[in-house]
Scaffold this motif. Sequence first.
Motif, PDB file in Angstrom:
ATOM      1  N   GLN A  30      44.019  11.807  -1.111  1.00  0.00           N
ATOM      2  CA  GLN A  30      44.071  10.704  -0.154  1.00  0.00           C
ATOM      3  C   GLN A  30      44.928  11.032   1.063  1.00  0.00           C
ATOM      4  O   GLN A  30      44.706  10.498   2.134  1.00  0.00           O
ATOM      5  CB  GLN A  30      44.637   9.448  -0.839  1.00  0.00           C
ATOM      6  CG  GLN A  30      43.802   8.938  -1.973  1.00  0.00           C
ATOM      7  CD  GLN A  30      42.496   8.356  -1.512  1.00  0.00           C
ATOM      8  OE1 GLN A  30      42.433   7.713  -0.480  1.00  0.00           O
ATOM      9  NE2 GLN A  30      41.448   8.576  -2.283  1.00  0.00           N
ATOM     10  N   ASN A  31      45.890  11.903   0.921  1.00  0.00           N
ATOM     11  CA  ASN A  31      46.819  12.203   2.013  1.00  0.00           C
ATOM     12  C   ASN A  31      46.658  13.623   2.541  1.00  0.00           C
ATOM     13  O   ASN A  31      47.584  14.156   3.143  1.00  0.00           O
ATOM     14  CB  ASN A  31      48.259  12.015   1.537  1.00  0.00           C
ATOM     15  CG  ASN A  31      48.529  10.607   1.091  1.00  0.00           C
ATOM     16  OD1 ASN A  31      48.042   9.668   1.679  1.00  0.00           O
ATOM     17  ND2 ASN A  31      49.307  10.455   0.045  1.00  0.00           N
ATOM     18  N   ASP A  32      45.507  14.236   2.359  1.00  0.00           N
ATOM     19  CA  ASP A  32      45.321  15.625   2.786  1.00  0.00           C
ATOM     20  C   ASP A  32      45.278  15.773   4.297  1.00  0.00           C
ATOM     21  O   ASP A  32      45.877  16.669   4.861  1.00  0.00           O
ATOM     22  CB  ASP A  32      44.047  16.204   2.183  1.00  0.00           C
ATOM     23  CG  ASP A  32      44.215  16.547   0.716  1.00  0.00           C
ATOM     24  OD1 ASP A  32      45.369  16.565   0.247  1.00  0.00           O
ATOM     25  OD2 ASP A  32      43.205  16.791   0.051  1.00  0.00           O
ATOM     26  N   ASP A  33      44.534  14.917   4.975  1.00  0.00           N
ATOM     27  CA  ASP A  33      44.350  15.056   6.417  1.00  0.00           C
ATOM     28  C   ASP A  33      45.177  13.992   7.135  1.00  0.00           C
ATOM     29  O   ASP A  33      44.761  12.849   7.269  1.00  0.00           O
ATOM     30  CB  ASP A  33      42.876  14.905   6.764  1.00  0.00           C
ATOM     31  CG  ASP A  33      42.598  15.196   8.222  1.00  0.00           C
ATOM     32  OD1 ASP A  33      43.485  15.759   8.886  1.00  0.00           O
ATOM     33  OD2 ASP A  33      41.490  14.869   8.675  1.00  0.00           O
ATOM     34  N   THR A  34      46.330  14.371   7.629  1.00  0.00           N
ATOM     35  CA  THR A  34      47.169  13.419   8.353  1.00  0.00           C
ATOM     36  C   THR A  34      47.042  13.580   9.862  1.00  0.00           C
ATOM     37  O   THR A  34      47.554  12.770  10.615  1.00  0.00           O
ATOM     38  CB  THR A  34      48.644  13.585   7.957  1.00  0.00           C
ATOM     39  OG1 THR A  34      49.049  14.914   8.234  1.00  0.00           O
ATOM     40  CG2 THR A  34      48.845  13.272   6.485  1.00  0.00           C
ATOM     41  N   TYR A  35      46.339  14.595  10.328  1.00  0.00           N
ATOM     42  CA  TYR A  35      46.226  14.865  11.758  1.00  0.00           C
ATOM     43  C   TYR A  35      45.035  14.145  12.398  1.00  0.00           C
ATOM     44  O   TYR A  35      45.183  13.534  13.453  1.00  0.00           O
ATOM     45  CB  TYR A  35      46.105  16.374  11.988  1.00  0.00           C
ATOM     46  CG  TYR A  35      45.972  16.757  13.434  1.00  0.00           C
ATOM     47  CD1 TYR A  35      47.047  16.628  14.296  1.00  0.00           C
ATOM     48  CD2 TYR A  35      44.769  17.227  13.942  1.00  0.00           C
ATOM     49  CE1 TYR A  35      46.928  16.968  15.626  1.00  0.00           C
ATOM     50  CE2 TYR A  35      44.644  17.565  15.262  1.00  0.00           C
ATOM     51  CZ  TYR A  35      45.735  17.432  16.107  1.00  0.00           C
ATOM     52  OH  TYR A  35      45.603  17.762  17.428  1.00  0.00           O
ATOM     53  N   THR A  36      43.891  14.172  11.762  1.00  0.00           N
ATOM     54  CA  THR A  36      42.661  13.646  12.359  1.00  0.00           C
ATOM     55  C   THR A  36      42.707  12.143  12.647  1.00  0.00           C
ATOM     56  O   THR A  36      42.273  11.733  13.723  1.00  0.00           O
ATOM     57  CB  THR A  36      41.460  13.975  11.462  1.00  0.00           C
ATOM     58  OG1 THR A  36      41.417  15.384  11.282  1.00  0.00           O
ATOM     59  CG2 THR A  36      40.161  13.521  12.087  1.00  0.00           C
ATOM     60  N   PRO A  37      43.202  11.292  11.754  1.00  0.00           N
ATOM     61  CA  PRO A  37      43.188   9.858  12.087  1.00  0.00           C
ATOM     62  C   PRO A  37      43.983   9.518  13.352  1.00  0.00           C
ATOM     63  O   PRO A  37      43.639   8.590  14.060  1.00  0.00           O
ATOM     64  CB  PRO A  37      43.801   9.201  10.863  1.00  0.00           C
ATOM     65  CG  PRO A  37      43.523  10.125   9.757  1.00  0.00           C
ATOM     66  CD  PRO A  37      43.605  11.498  10.360  1.00  0.00           C
ATOM     67  N   GLY A  38      45.025  10.296  13.642  1.00  0.00           N
ATOM     68  CA  GLY A  38      45.817  10.019  14.827  1.00  0.00           C
ATOM     69  C   GLY A  38      45.117  10.367  16.126  1.00  0.00           C
ATOM     70  O   GLY A  38      45.384   9.773  17.167  1.00  0.00           O
ATOM     71  N   ARG A  40      41.637  10.536  16.352  1.00  0.00           N
ATOM     72  CA  ARG A  40      40.258  10.028  16.324  1.00  0.00           C
ATOM     73  C   ARG A  40      40.007   9.031  17.443  1.00  0.00           C
ATOM     74  O   ARG A  40      38.904   8.930  17.972  1.00  0.00           O
ATOM     75  CB  ARG A  40      39.973   9.394  14.971  1.00  0.00           C
ATOM     76  CG  ARG A  40      38.524   9.020  14.790  1.00  0.00           C
ATOM     77  CD  ARG A  40      38.259   8.437  13.425  1.00  0.00           C
ATOM     78  NE  ARG A  40      38.566   9.425  12.416  1.00  0.00           N
ATOM     79  CZ  ARG A  40      38.907   9.136  11.174  1.00  0.00           C
ATOM     80  NH1 ARG A  40      38.998   7.882  10.800  1.00  0.00           N
ATOM     81  NH2 ARG A  40      39.159  10.076  10.303  1.00  0.00           N
ATOM     82  N   ILE A  41      41.027   8.287  17.841  1.00  0.00           N
ATOM     83  CA  ILE A  41      40.846   7.289  18.887  1.00  0.00           C
ATOM     84  C   ILE A  41      40.587   7.932  20.245  1.00  0.00           C
ATOM     85  O   ILE A  41      40.039   7.307  21.150  1.00  0.00           O
ATOM     86  CB  ILE A  41      42.065   6.350  18.931  1.00  0.00           C
ATOM     87  CG1 ILE A  41      41.763   5.110  19.732  1.00  0.00           C
ATOM     88  CG2 ILE A  41      43.281   7.063  19.472  1.00  0.00           C
ATOM     89  CD1 ILE A  41      42.770   4.022  19.588  1.00  0.00           C
ATOM     90  N   LEU A  42      40.938   9.190  20.411  1.00  0.00           N
ATOM     91  CA  LEU A  42      40.760   9.860  21.688  1.00  0.00           C
ATOM     92  C   LEU A  42      39.317  10.285  21.947  1.00  0.00           C
ATOM     93  O   LEU A  42      38.947  10.554  23.089  1.00  0.00           O
ATOM     94  CB  LEU A  42      41.663  11.092  21.768  1.00  0.00           C
ATOM     95  CG  LEU A  42      43.164  10.816  21.628  1.00  0.00           C
ATOM     96  CD1 LEU A  42      43.921  12.110  21.592  1.00  0.00           C
ATOM     97  CD2 LEU A  42      43.648   9.917  22.743  1.00  0.00           C
ATOM     98  N   PHE A  43      38.504  10.349  20.919  1.00  0.00           N
ATOM     99  CA  PHE A  43      37.121  10.789  21.060  1.00  0.00           C
ATOM    100  C   PHE A  43      36.190   9.599  21.221  1.00  0.00           C
ATOM    101  O   PHE A  43      36.405   8.537  20.655  1.00  0.00           O
ATOM    102  CB  PHE A  43      36.689  11.609  19.839  1.00  0.00           C
ATOM    103  CG  PHE A  43      37.500  12.855  19.668  1.00  0.00           C
ATOM    104  CD1 PHE A  43      37.446  13.873  20.597  1.00  0.00           C
ATOM    105  CD2 PHE A  43      38.327  12.997  18.573  1.00  0.00           C
ATOM    106  CE1 PHE A  43      38.204  15.017  20.451  1.00  0.00           C
ATOM    107  CE2 PHE A  43      39.088  14.134  18.410  1.00  0.00           C
ATOM    108  CZ  PHE A  43      39.026  15.154  19.341  1.00  0.00           C
ATOM    109  N   ASP A  44      35.139   9.800  22.008  1.00  0.00           N
ATOM    110  CA  ASP A  44      34.140   8.744  22.179  1.00  0.00           C
ATOM    111  C   ASP A  44      33.302   8.616  20.927  1.00  0.00           C
ATOM    112  O   ASP A  44      33.106   9.568  20.184  1.00  0.00           O
ATOM    113  CB  ASP A  44      33.213   9.068  23.354  1.00  0.00           C
ATOM    114  CG  ASP A  44      33.937   8.966  24.688  1.00  0.00           C
ATOM    115  OD1 ASP A  44      34.882   8.174  24.769  1.00  0.00           O
ATOM    116  OD2 ASP A  44      33.543   9.679  25.616  1.00  0.00           O
ATOM    117  N   ASP A  45      32.783   7.410  20.726  1.00  0.00           N
ATOM    118  CA  ASP A  45      31.875   7.187  19.603  1.00  0.00           C
ATOM    119  C   ASP A  45      30.543   7.867  19.887  1.00  0.00           C
ATOM    120  O   ASP A  45      30.131   8.007  21.040  1.00  0.00           O
ATOM    121  CB  ASP A  45      31.643   5.696  19.381  1.00  0.00           C
ATOM    122  CG  ASP A  45      32.895   4.983  18.911  1.00  0.00           C
ATOM    123  OD1 ASP A  45      33.758   5.663  18.326  1.00  0.00           O
ATOM    124  OD2 ASP A  45      32.994   3.763  19.120  1.00  0.00           O
TER     125      ASP A  45
END
Length: 62
Positions: A30-38, A40-45
């Motif tokens: 559950q805590n493997d990827d701590t970088y991507t969620p932070g 993710r908001i910078l990328f367009d849908d």
Amino acid sequence: MNMIYMLIGISILLALVFLTAFFWASRTGQNDDTYTPGIRILFDDELTDQPLKKNDEDHTSH
């Protein structure tokens, strides 16, 4: 005095439940990827090729 013993027992039991949940979350990744969620908001849908609704088509034709 009996109430204090009961509250201490309940608090220890609750702490063990949370500790078990923490270890379960750690083992299942559950805590493997701590970088991507932070970031993710910078990328367009991603855009989808869905047709417009009937109401949207009426407003664009005017």
